[in-house]
Design a protein around this motif. Sequence first.
Motif, PDB file in Angstrom:
ATOM      1  N   LEU A   1      -5.281  -8.001 -10.795  1.00 44.37           N
ATOM      2  CA  LEU A   1      -5.874  -9.330 -10.640  1.00 44.37           C
ATOM      3  C   LEU A   1      -6.505  -9.518  -9.263  1.00 44.37           C
ATOM      4  CD1 LEU A   1      -3.171 -11.536 -12.401  1.00 44.37           C
ATOM      5  CD2 LEU A   1      -5.453 -10.964 -13.257  1.00 44.37           C
ATOM      6  N   ASN A   2      -6.066  -8.729  -8.297  1.00 39.89           N
ATOM      7  CA  ASN A   2      -6.661  -8.791  -6.953  1.00 39.89           C
ATOM      8  C   ASN A   2      -7.866  -7.852  -6.900  1.00 39.89           C
ATOM      9  OD1 ASN A   2      -6.772  -9.564  -4.170  1.00 39.89           O
ATOM     10  ND2 ASN A   2      -5.829  -7.612  -3.628  1.00 39.89           N
ATOM     11  N   ASN A   3      -8.844  -8.121  -7.744  1.00 39.91           N
ATOM     12  CA  ASN A   3      -9.940  -7.158  -7.914  1.00 39.91           C
ATOM     13  C   ASN A   3     -11.180  -7.475  -7.105  1.00 39.91           C
ATOM     14  OD1 ASN A   3     -11.125  -9.277  -9.281  1.00 39.91           O
ATOM     15  ND2 ASN A   3     -10.862  -8.390 -11.324  1.00 39.91           N
ATOM     16  N   GLY A   4     -11.159  -8.564  -6.339  1.00 41.42           N
ATOM     17  CA  GLY A   4     -12.297  -8.863  -5.480  1.00 41.42           C
ATOM     18  C   GLY A   4     -13.612  -8.961  -6.231  1.00 41.42           C
ATOM     19  N   GLY A   5     -13.576  -9.572  -7.414  1.00 42.99           N
ATOM     20  CA  GLY A   5     -14.802  -9.685  -8.214  1.00 42.99           C
ATOM     21  C   GLY A   5     -15.213  -8.380  -8.856  1.00 42.99           C
ATOM     22  N   GLY A   6     -14.286  -7.456  -8.999  1.00 39.03           N
ATOM     23  CA  GLY A   6     -14.569  -6.176  -9.634  1.00 39.03           C
ATOM     24  C   GLY A   6     -14.725  -5.023  -8.676  1.00 39.03           C
ATOM     25  N   GLY A   7     -14.713  -5.300  -7.377  1.00 39.88           N
ATOM     26  CA  GLY A   7     -14.928  -4.229  -6.403  1.00 39.88           C
ATOM     27  C   GLY A   7     -13.670  -3.510  -5.958  1.00 39.88           C
TER      28      GLY A   7
ATOM     29  N   ILE B   1      -6.677   3.309   3.116  1.00 45.03           N
ATOM     30  CA  ILE B   1      -6.860   1.891   2.806  1.00 45.03           C
ATOM     31  C   ILE B   1      -8.239   1.426   3.261  1.00 45.03           C
ATOM     32  CG2 ILE B   1      -6.014  -0.457   3.207  1.00 45.03           C
ATOM     33  CD1 ILE B   1      -3.217   0.666   3.449  1.00 45.03           C
ATOM     34  N   ASP B   2      -8.995   0.934   2.285  1.00 43.51           N
ATOM     35  CA  ASP B   2     -10.312   0.371   2.567  1.00 43.51           C
ATOM     36  C   ASP B   2     -10.521  -0.849   1.692  1.00 43.51           C
ATOM     37  OD1 ASP B   2     -10.955   1.291   0.012  1.00 43.51           O
ATOM     38  OD2 ASP B   2     -11.987   3.085   0.751  1.00 43.51           O
ATOM     39  N   ASP B   3     -11.736  -1.381   1.658  1.00 44.07           N
ATOM     40  CA  ASP B   3     -12.008  -2.616   0.928  1.00 44.07           C
ATOM     41  C   ASP B   3     -12.004  -2.439  -0.591  1.00 44.07           C
ATOM     42  OD1 ASP B   3     -12.212  -3.878   3.349  1.00 44.07           O
ATOM     43  OD2 ASP B   3     -14.400  -3.985   3.366  1.00 44.07           O
ATOM     44  N   ALA B   4     -11.884  -1.206  -1.073  1.00 47.36           N
ATOM     45  CA  ALA B   4     -11.814  -0.969  -2.517  1.00 47.36           C
ATOM     46  C   ALA B   4     -10.373  -0.909  -3.016  1.00 47.36           C
ATOM     47  CB  ALA B   4     -12.536   0.324  -2.870  1.00 47.36           C
ATOM     48  N   VAL B   5      -9.406  -1.052  -2.110  1.00 44.68           N
ATOM     49  CA  VAL B   5      -7.988  -0.994  -2.494  1.00 44.68           C
ATOM     50  C   VAL B   5      -7.526  -2.383  -2.917  1.00 44.68           C
ATOM     51  CG1 VAL B   5      -5.642  -0.553  -1.683  1.00 44.68           C
ATOM     52  CG2 VAL B   5      -7.498   0.992  -1.044  1.00 44.68           C
ATOM     53  N   ALA B   6      -6.987  -2.471  -4.133  1.00 40.08           N
ATOM     54  CA  ALA B   6      -6.440  -3.735  -4.632  1.00 40.08           C
ATOM     55  C   ALA B   6      -5.022  -3.959  -4.131  1.00 40.08           C
ATOM     56  CB  ALA B   6      -6.449  -3.751  -6.154  1.00 40.08           C
ATOM     57  N   ALA B   7      -4.224  -2.869  -4.042  1.00 44.58           N
ATOM     58  CA  ALA B   7      -2.831  -3.020  -3.634  1.00 44.58           C
ATOM     59  C   ALA B   7      -2.252  -1.687  -3.206  1.00 44.58           C
ATOM     60  CB  ALA B   7      -1.995  -3.599  -4.771  1.00 44.58           C
ATOM     61  N   LEU B   8      -1.250  -1.794  -2.361  1.00 47.05           N
ATOM     62  CA  LEU B   8      -0.384  -0.673  -1.999  1.00 47.05           C
ATOM     63  C   LEU B   8       1.020  -1.059  -2.411  1.00 47.05           C
ATOM     64  CD1 LEU B   8       0.452   1.935  -0.347  1.00 47.05           C
ATOM     65  CD2 LEU B   8       0.653   0.403   1.635  1.00 47.05           C
TER      66      LEU B   8
ATOM     67  N   ALA C   1       1.316  -0.765   7.282  1.00 43.92           N
ATOM     68  CA  ALA C   1       0.845  -1.083   5.938  1.00 43.92           C
ATOM     69  C   ALA C   1       0.486  -2.553   5.821  1.00 43.92           C
ATOM     70  CB  ALA C   1       1.919  -0.724   4.915  1.00 43.92           C
ATOM     71  N   ARG C   2       1.300  -3.411   6.438  1.00 44.86           N
ATOM     72  CA  ARG C   2       1.009  -4.846   6.389  1.00 44.86           C
ATOM     73  C   ARG C   2      -0.285  -5.169   7.124  1.00 44.86           C
ATOM     74  NH1 ARG C   2       1.261  -9.026   3.315  1.00 44.86           N
ATOM     75  NH2 ARG C   2      -0.726  -7.910   3.219  1.00 44.86           N
ATOM     76  N   GLU C   3      -0.493  -4.598   8.278  1.00 40.01           N
ATOM     77  CA  GLU C   3      -1.690  -4.878   9.060  1.00 40.01           C
ATOM     78  C   GLU C   3      -2.948  -4.380   8.342  1.00 40.01           C
ATOM     79  OE1 GLU C   3      -4.977  -4.683  11.544  1.00 40.01           O
ATOM     80  OE2 GLU C   3      -3.958  -2.828  10.987  1.00 40.01           O
TER      81      GLU C   3
ATOM     82  N   HIS D   1      -7.909  -5.471   5.001  1.00 43.61           N
ATOM     83  CA  HIS D   1      -8.846  -5.086   3.948  1.00 43.61           C
ATOM     84  C   HIS D   1      -8.710  -5.918   2.669  1.00 43.61           C
ATOM     85  CE1 HIS D   1     -10.550  -1.586   5.970  1.00 43.61           C
ATOM     86  NE2 HIS D   1      -9.330  -1.323   6.427  1.00 43.61           N
ATOM     87  N   GLY D   2      -7.868  -6.950   2.690  1.00 41.77           N
ATOM     88  CA  GLY D   2      -7.753  -7.823   1.528  1.00 41.77           C
ATOM     89  C   GLY D   2      -6.937  -7.261   0.382  1.00 41.77           C
ATOM     90  N   ALA D   3      -6.178  -6.203   0.630  1.00 44.71           N
ATOM     91  CA  ALA D   3      -5.319  -5.610  -0.399  1.00 44.71           C
ATOM     92  C   ALA D   3      -3.946  -6.272  -0.388  1.00 44.71           C
ATOM     93  CB  ALA D   3      -5.170  -4.107  -0.160  1.00 44.71           C
ATOM     94  N   LEU D   4      -3.249  -6.188  -1.511  1.00 44.37           N
ATOM     95  CA  LEU D   4      -1.879  -6.693  -1.586  1.00 44.37           C
ATOM     96  C   LEU D   4      -0.902  -5.626  -1.106  1.00 44.37           C
ATOM     97  CD1 LEU D   4      -1.848  -8.357  -5.137  1.00 44.37           C
ATOM     98  CD2 LEU D   4      -2.361  -9.445  -2.934  1.00 44.37           C
ATOM     99  N   LEU D   5       0.120  -6.052  -0.388  1.00 45.58           N
ATOM    100  CA  LEU D   5       1.245  -5.179  -0.072  1.00 45.58           C
ATOM    101  C   LEU D   5       2.397  -5.589  -0.978  1.00 45.58           C
ATOM    102  CD1 LEU D   5       2.721  -3.008   1.540  1.00 45.58           C
ATOM    103  CD2 LEU D   5       3.274  -4.763   3.252  1.00 45.58           C
ATOM    104  N   ILE D   6       2.751  -4.688  -1.900  1.00 46.84           N
ATOM    105  CA  ILE D   6       3.827  -4.943  -2.866  1.00 46.84           C
ATOM    106  C   ILE D   6       4.994  -4.025  -2.530  1.00 46.84           C
ATOM    107  CG2 ILE D   6       4.475  -4.949  -5.300  1.00 46.84           C
ATOM    108  CD1 ILE D   6       1.463  -5.276  -5.949  1.00 46.84           C
ATOM    109  N   VAL D   7       6.168  -4.596  -2.334  1.00 44.09           N
ATOM    110  CA  VAL D   7       7.336  -3.819  -1.950  1.00 44.09           C
ATOM    111  C   VAL D   7       8.318  -3.767  -3.124  1.00 44.09           C
ATOM    112  CG1 VAL D   7       9.189  -3.522  -0.268  1.00 44.09           C
ATOM    113  CG2 VAL D   7       7.014  -4.529   0.455  1.00 44.09           C
ATOM    114  N   ASP D   8       8.614  -2.572  -3.573  1.00 42.28           N
ATOM    115  CA  ASP D   8       9.554  -2.345  -4.669  1.00 42.28           C
ATOM    116  C   ASP D   8      10.975  -2.402  -4.100  1.00 42.28           C
ATOM    117  OD1 ASP D   8      11.314  -1.206  -6.529  1.00 42.28           O
ATOM    118  OD2 ASP D   8       9.840   0.211  -7.290  1.00 42.28           O
TER     119      ASP D   8
END
Length: 400
Positions: free
Chosen positions: A125-131, A183-190, A212-214, A219-226
């Motif tokens: 869902l964090n797709n940045g308009g598809g990018g 990590i760049d602007d095409a990454v939705a999440a880590l 990872a947080r910084e 770059h607008g990606a989500l940081l998801i921690v399991d």
Amino acid sequence: MTATAVSNDWRSRFDERIMRSIGMPLAKLERGEGAYVWDDEGREYLDFLAGIAVNALGHAHPVFVEAVAQQAARLAHVSNYFTTEPALELAERIVRLAGAGDEGRAWFGNSGAEANEAAFKLARLNNGGGGRTRVLALVDAFHGRTMGSLALTGKPHMRQAFEPLPGGVEHIPATIEALDASIDDAVAALIVEPIQGEAGVVELPAGFLEAARELTRRHGALLIVDEIQTGAGRTGAWFGFQHAGIVPDAITVAKGIGGGFPIGGLVTFGRASSLYQKGMHGSTFGGNPLATAVSNAVLGEIERAGLVENAAVRGAQLRERVARIGSPLVAGTRGRGLLVGVALADPAAQAVVAESMRHGLIVNAANDHTIRIAPPLTIGDAELDEFEARFGAALAAASA
């Protein structure tokens, strides 16, 4: 009927009727109390695995038993067309414990794999308009065995039989250099585990979560921690990410939050809380009043009894006990709190597990060179004394 006949009978029944996706069990357990369980032949074991970091309060804890009985007698299941007080209370509680703030939200399912499926969909869902088409996970990570969570899992031997898996996932080494390069602007999440339990209780490098947080924020990606294995106080903090002093975008939870009752969930922070909209995700049993009532009771008892602090103190003592045994087979220990990996000098983990069972101790081989230890958060001096004696005897027998 003799004890041997009984033992052979359950093994035959298992072999004939249980799906062969798992191996033959080590024993047939009948009951438990505290940190102890007994098998069908009446033999006692000190349980220092706790259902793989699940039974946070041990076995048959009065708080757990009372919560199950009282809620089952009142209301067990309603579907997600309705809500109940236990579900609302648990959402409020877990958002508070995670430090997710006023924008924090929770979704509940039934397992860790389901929680990570929900997290994977959140990433999409964090797709940045598809990018944003890339989702990053770590080499050797374990996030579950459903198709989506398996796609996130960085273990080729688990993935191979089920490929092609859902695409767009890349596995990178657990290094800050790899983060910088990937990590760049095409990454939705880590998505990362604070400690890779299935990899052998391997901690992330110092500064990794902070970097990872910084980078994800930049770059607008989500940081998801399991936090499925590291949550609910297991590492000496309510959640593993809290040791790093960062605020993620989401965490996944399961295992210890239910203390033995099946439940999993996703907790979102800040802008991630607005990504899911009506109809995008659900679960028939997820957030049912029975599971959420039990989870409230378990988490409430962990908080009331100071078991997060106990995990920190007892974990340090446990590692000291392992070192004090002085076995040449032990190369060191890893982990935090009561999630401990014992590194072995030789690939003898299976032998150590077998000898531990023979000496009345339950531990686990995370891999050939690592014993995983994850006892109930309630353990004290007496259990540590018994652990030292039984584990020392098992190590001596395995190295003989």
